[in-house]
Motif scaffolding. Structure first.
Motif, PDB file in Angstrom:
ATOM      1  N   VAL B  96       0.829  -1.212   0.000  1.00 32.70           N
ATOM      2  CA  VAL B  96       0.000   0.000   0.000  1.00 32.70           C
ATOM      3  C   VAL B  96       0.864   1.262   0.000  1.00 32.70           C
ATOM      4  N   GLU B  98       2.008   3.184  -2.386  1.00 32.11           N
ATOM      5  CA  GLU B  98       1.555   4.286  -3.250  1.00 32.11           C
ATOM      6  C   GLU B  98       0.454   5.080  -2.561  1.00 32.11           C
ATOM      7  N   THR B  99      -0.528   4.367  -1.996  1.00 36.45           N
ATOM      8  CA  THR B  99      -1.658   5.020  -1.317  1.00 36.45           C
ATOM      9  C   THR B  99      -1.149   5.838  -0.134  1.00 36.45           C
ATOM     10  N   ARG B 102       0.387   9.102  -1.016  1.00 37.82           N
ATOM     11  CA  ARG B 102      -0.584  10.155  -1.360  1.00 37.82           C
ATOM     12  C   ARG B 102      -1.242  10.736  -0.118  1.00 37.82           C
ATOM     13  N   ARG B 103      -1.491   9.864   0.874  1.00 37.70           N
ATOM     14  CA  ARG B 103      -2.269  10.312   2.051  1.00 37.70           C
ATOM     15  C   ARG B 103      -1.428  11.019   3.124  1.00 37.70           C
TER      16      ARG B 103
END
Lengths: 300, 179
Positions: B96, B98-99, B102-103
């Motif tokens: 996870v 990449e996610t 971003r967050r």
């Protein structure tokens, strides 16, 4: 064409890494199964790695211990006046004890000389520094910077200035692993004094190990001393382990005397029982085969 | 994201080994041997997770597993189990990454907390299945909490002192600069 070759190379790399992963997972599963079965190969592997890693562990543990000591010393410094007063009182008390002990020692020597008493072999020891611990709640053990080169043998008892610390479970050339009394695998035959009741001290991963298989609770009270029995010939008899702390429904628990909070140096005892009884005495009737052989002996 | 060249990957691997070994040494430093003392946090997981999030290609799974296995062998704990759970935890975080990028940091910490608890749950499950003794649950909870706290410190140390930054972010800025 070149691009195709690149794709094939990438695909091959991916396959290799997947195969490596699968192999690694399988190796880990096999090692876990061997660990669960208490296979001695695992302990040998551990000590091989510990031997290799012990120099760097010594380098790290030194400054960290010094830092922790400095913090503790600073805390002590803030209440140095009270400590000084209590230490003076302690010195006065110990002086009286010393006089008494010297008198008793003289008396003891005289009585032994009168009885022509043969004393047991003295227990030798080799001291080492703690360089690592288990670092997780899954095991309670420490690594020490001495090993087979220093005369440490498997199964030997480890003590600090206060009492029994644990047992040697792995010996490398330059490092030794000591299983603490609080570990789940630790079992030590002990006796409770003054009642003399025998039990097995069982580690359960908590600060106070349990007295299992205690002969009877009668005569056992909080504060009683717990000593090794020497049964099995692995540990010397009469090593101080601790005191009975609580007696509850699940049995008695022992407050260990060794200072686990500041375990810096450990002595590994070199003990060999002075007398080994391996053959039946002369009064015991020999087995039928032996008796027959004696009768047929032409020299008799 | 452009794949890093072979020497860079090797260098990343060496840096990971150096920090991983330091984490193991710190984790195993003998400070208090009491069974009820505060357990050491899982520093090796913190280091591997930090690298897996920022240098996914420079953090080979087998290398992570091998470091876990060495730690298992030195520490005296269940051999192989710690390595497998470490591998599972780091791979979960990597999946996870990449996610999380971003967050932001909050999502990263949440993921570390989830992975840390999951690793301990896997450990306990394996021990239960094999009828092995299980440590005090409170000690395990404290270890998970300590790991989360240690991750924050490692994040600050790696980011602002050692300057180990995000590969993908650097690659993006480079490509936008070139474009």
């Amino acid at each position: 064409m070149a691009r195709d070759r690149g794709d094939i190379g990438k695909e091959f790399g991916r396959l290799v890494s997947r195969a490596l992963m699968v192999a690694f997972v399988l190796i880990c599963v096999v090692l876990f199964a061997l660990w669960r079965a208490d296979n001695p190969r695992i302990e040998r592997m551990r000590m091989m790695i510990a031997d290799w890693a012990s120099p760097s562990m010594e380098l790290t543990s030194g400054p960290l211990s010094a830092g922790a000591d400095m913090i503790e010393d600073f805390e002590n410094f803030t209440r140095v006046y009270e400590q000084n007063k209590s230490l003076r009182r302690e010195i006065q008390r110990l002086r009286a004890w010393r006089e008494q002990a010297q008198q008793l020692e003289r008396e003891n020597a005289q009585l032994r000389a009168l009885n022509n008493l043969k004393l047991g072999d003295r227990v030798g020891y080799v001291a080492g520094e703690v360089i690592a611990d288990s670092g997780s709640p899954f095991a309670q053990s420490v690594l020490i910077n001495i090993g087979a080169f220093d005369g440490v043998s498997d199964g030997a008892a480890a003590v600090d200035g206060e009492g029994l610390v644990g047992r040697v479970v792995g010996v490398g050339d330059r490092a030794t692993r000591v299983l603490l009394l609080t570990d789940f695998s630790s079992r030590v035959p002990v006796k409770v004094l003054p009642s003399g009741r025998r039990a097995i001290l069982t580690g359960e991963g908590v600060d106070a190990p349990r007295l299992s298989f205690l002969e009877a609770m009668a005569g056992v009270a909080p504060g009683d001393r717990v000593m090794t029995t020497g049964d099995g010939g692995v540990f010397p008899p009469d090593l101080l382990v601790g005191n009975v702390a609580v007696i509850g429904e699940t049995g008695a628990r022992v407050q260990i005397r060794a200072d686990y909070e500041r375990l810096e140096f450990v002595r590994i005892l070199r003990y060999r029982p002075s007398t080994e009884i391996s053959t039946p005495g002369g009064l015991v009737i020999p087995a039928p085969e032996t008796a027959g052989a004696l009768e047929e002996d032409p020299l008799e | 994201m452009a794949a890093p060249s072979s020497p860079t990957r090797w260098l990343n691997g060496l840096v990971l080994i150096a920090f991983g070994w330091l984490a193991v040494l710190l984790e195993l430093a003998p400070l208090n041997e009491e069974a009820g003392a505060l357990p050491a946090p899982d520093l090796l997981f913190c280091v591997c997770a930090y690298f897996a999030l920022r240098r996914p290609t420079g953090t080979p799974a087998v290398l992570v597993g091998l470091m876990g296995l060495v730690r298992d062998l030195i520490s005296g704990g269940p051999v192989g189990l710690g390595a497998l759970t470490l591998l599972a935890g780091v791979e979960t975080v990597r999946s996870v990454s990449e996610t999380i990028r971003r967050r932001g940091l909050a999502a990263e910490l949440l993921m570390i907390a989830i992975a840390s608890v999951g690793m301990i749950a896997l450990n306990v499950l394996a021990l239960v299945v094999t009828f092995s003794p299980i440590p005090d649950i409170m000690q395990l909870v404290l270890r998970a909490a300590g790991t989360l706290g240690a991750y924050v410190l490692i994040y600050l140390f790696m980011r602002f002192i050692m300057r180990v930054r995000d590969d993908a972010w650097r690659d993006r800025s480079l490509s936008s600069g070139a474009g």
